[in-house]
Write a protein that holds these residues in place. Structure first.
Motif, PDB file in Angstrom:
ATOM      1  N   ALA A  90      -4.702   0.879  -1.956  1.00 48.12           N
ATOM      2  CA  ALA A  90      -4.064   2.162  -2.259  1.00 48.12           C
ATOM      3  C   ALA A  90      -4.758   2.852  -3.422  1.00 48.12           C
ATOM      4  O   ALA A  90      -4.957   4.085  -3.400  1.00 48.12           O
ATOM      5  CB  ALA A  90      -2.585   1.946  -2.575  1.00 48.12           C
ATOM      6  N   SER A 119      -6.993   6.349  -3.212  1.00 49.59           N
ATOM      7  CA  SER A 119      -6.540   7.467  -4.043  1.00 49.59           C
ATOM      8  C   SER A 119      -7.591   7.867  -5.077  1.00 49.59           C
ATOM      9  O   SER A 119      -7.352   8.773  -5.886  1.00 49.59           O
ATOM     10  CB  SER A 119      -5.238   7.093  -4.759  1.00 49.59           C
ATOM     11  N   LYS A 131       0.833  -1.206   0.000  1.00 51.73           N
ATOM     12  CA  LYS A 131       0.000   0.000   0.000  1.00 51.73           C
ATOM     13  C   LYS A 131       0.868   1.257   0.000  1.00 51.73           C
ATOM     14  O   LYS A 131       0.635   2.205  -0.761  1.00 51.73           O
ATOM     15  CB  LYS A 131      -0.910  -0.037   1.229  1.00 51.73           C
ATOM     16  N   THR A 132       1.904   1.261   0.832  1.00 52.29           N
ATOM     17  CA  THR A 132       2.805   2.410   0.918  1.00 52.29           C
ATOM     18  C   THR A 132       3.533   2.646  -0.405  1.00 52.29           C
ATOM     19  O   THR A 132       3.696   3.795  -0.855  1.00 52.29           O
ATOM     20  CB  THR A 132       3.824   2.206   2.051  1.00 52.29           C
ATOM     21  N   SER A 177       1.577   9.491  -5.534  1.00 53.23           N
ATOM     22  CA  SER A 177       2.032  10.842  -5.157  1.00 53.23           C
ATOM     23  C   SER A 177       2.939  11.451  -6.219  1.00 53.23           C
ATOM     24  O   SER A 177       3.082  12.670  -6.291  1.00 53.23           O
ATOM     25  CB  SER A 177       2.769  10.790  -3.809  1.00 53.23           C
ATOM     26  N   GLU A 230       1.020   4.048  -2.951  1.00 59.62           N
ATOM     27  CA  GLU A 230       0.711   5.437  -2.593  1.00 59.62           C
ATOM     28  C   GLU A 230       1.847   6.378  -2.996  1.00 59.62           C
ATOM     29  O   GLU A 230       1.605   7.515  -3.422  1.00 59.62           O
ATOM     30  CB  GLU A 230       0.430   5.546  -1.101  1.00 59.62           C
ATOM     31  N   HIS A 231       3.086   5.891  -2.881  1.00 59.34           N
ATOM     32  CA  HIS A 231       4.229   6.685  -3.318  1.00 59.34           C
ATOM     33  C   HIS A 231       4.153   6.939  -4.824  1.00 59.34           C
ATOM     34  O   HIS A 231       4.373   8.075  -5.288  1.00 59.34           O
ATOM     35  CB  HIS A 231       5.531   5.986  -2.965  1.00 59.34           C
TER      36      HIS A 231
END
Length: 345
Positions: free
Chosen positions: A202, A206, A166-167, A174, A170-171
């Protein structure tokens, strides 16, 4: 070959006394014990571990079965396990299943015949349930690493695959990526399922649509599926970024992209789960969700030894280790479009 009878004759004691010194049993004076041990050293005598295990019902041998020795995650994990075993006075047998259930079964047979005291086990996937149950049925202490197997109750050390994936996604979001492909392991492996869940969550959080065309389920070994990559790259709206579910997949994907004349990250960004070991330190490149591989092995081995040496039964324990997002140069921010996409007037 030196025998206990040779030791007994030179030390002036009975063979039974030598046996008791070797196995640390019975009442023997400290002077006698020292005298016997001194003779053993002088004659360079190495006790027969198989014979000793018949007396003590313990071999002081543990086994570590990993899923893929070519993966730097598992080789680093093995170092942690070996260090912990040696510190506690155990010897360690290494085995590698190559993500192959039949090979894994052969190694389980070997563990049972060798009478190991315990097993640290990184399963090939859900099919490993039968192999794990055989160890449990023979009351072999067991700790599972990295992957859960439905139906198995045992100590386990896991990474937080869902949150790590997920991280990473998400990066990528972004950085402006909206078409993010995922090249994943087999759905029969718990980490693949959890990383897919993290990827999907994610996107949802978003506000991005879930497009099944962007998801490919393969295996966790080195990437050779050029047709799968071609299918992604030739979509009407191809991805601008790829999330690879492990390091071996990422390395193969980057190589295949370069063979097609595509550069990372100039043409397409790539991020992955797990670092790629010492090579990454020499030329830092891949953006990763890095798991503490050494700690997997170290903590897993500590749990196993505690389980072996515990005087009373304990309920299964679970350790969850987080991953760290390490941002490197394989991902880049997308440039904003020059047009206003109909915003004028």
């Amino acid at each position: 070959m030196i025998t206990i009878y040779d030791i007994a004759e030179k030390a002036g004691v009975s063979a039974m006394t030598v046996s008791r010194v070797i196995n640390n049993t019975g009442r023997i004076s400290e002077d006698t014990r020292k005298r016997v041990r001194k003779v053993m050293e002088e004659l360079n005598y190495i006790p027969n571990s198989a014979a000793r295990s018949l007396v003590s019902q313990k071999t002081n041998i543990l086994s570590l079965l990993i899923a893929d020795i070519t993966n730097p995650f598992y080789t680093t994990l093995a170092r942690g396990a070996e260090d912990a075993a040696k510190k506690a006075g155990y010897r360690l047998l290494f085995a590698n299943s190559d993500e192959n259930y039949a090979k894994e079964k052969d190694y389980v047979d070997m563990m049972l015949s060798t009478r190991v005291d315990g097993v640290l086990f990184a399963p090939t996937g859900d099919l490993s349930v039968d192999n794990l149950n055989r160890l449990l049925q023979h009351q072999i202490p067991l700790v599972i690493l990295d992957r859960e197997v439905p139906g198995i109750e045992a100590d386990i050390v896991l990474g937080d695959s869902k949150e790590g994936a997920k991280t990473l996604v998400e990066h990528l979001v972004s950085l402006g990526h909206r078409r993010i492909a995922m090249i994943n392991g087999s759905p029969d492996v718990s980490t693949a399922r959890l990383r897919y869940t993290g990827y999907r969550e994610a996107l949802v959080l978003s506000g991005l649509p879930m497009d099944d065309e962007l998801v490919v389920h393969l295996g966790f070994r080195v990437f050779h599926e050029d047709a799968a990559l071609d299918a992604l790259l030739t979509l009407k709206d191809p991805p601008t970024a790829i999330f690879a579910a492990n390091n071996l997949l990422a390395v193969g994907i980057i190589q295949s992209l370069r063979e097609r004349g595509l550069q990372v990250p100039e043409d397409i960004s790539v991020a992955c789960f797990d670092d790629i070991g010492p090579a990454e330190m020499i030329n830092p490149f891949l953006t990763v969700a890095a798991q503490p591989a050494y700690q997997f092995g170290l903590l897993g081995m500590q749990l196993l030894i505690e389980r072996i040496e515990a005087e009373a039964a304990q309920p299964p324990r679970k350790i969850m280790l987080p991953s760290d997002l390490i941002i490197r140069s394989s991902t880049r921010e997308l440039q904003r479009k020059e047009t206003n996409d109909g915003a004028e007037g």
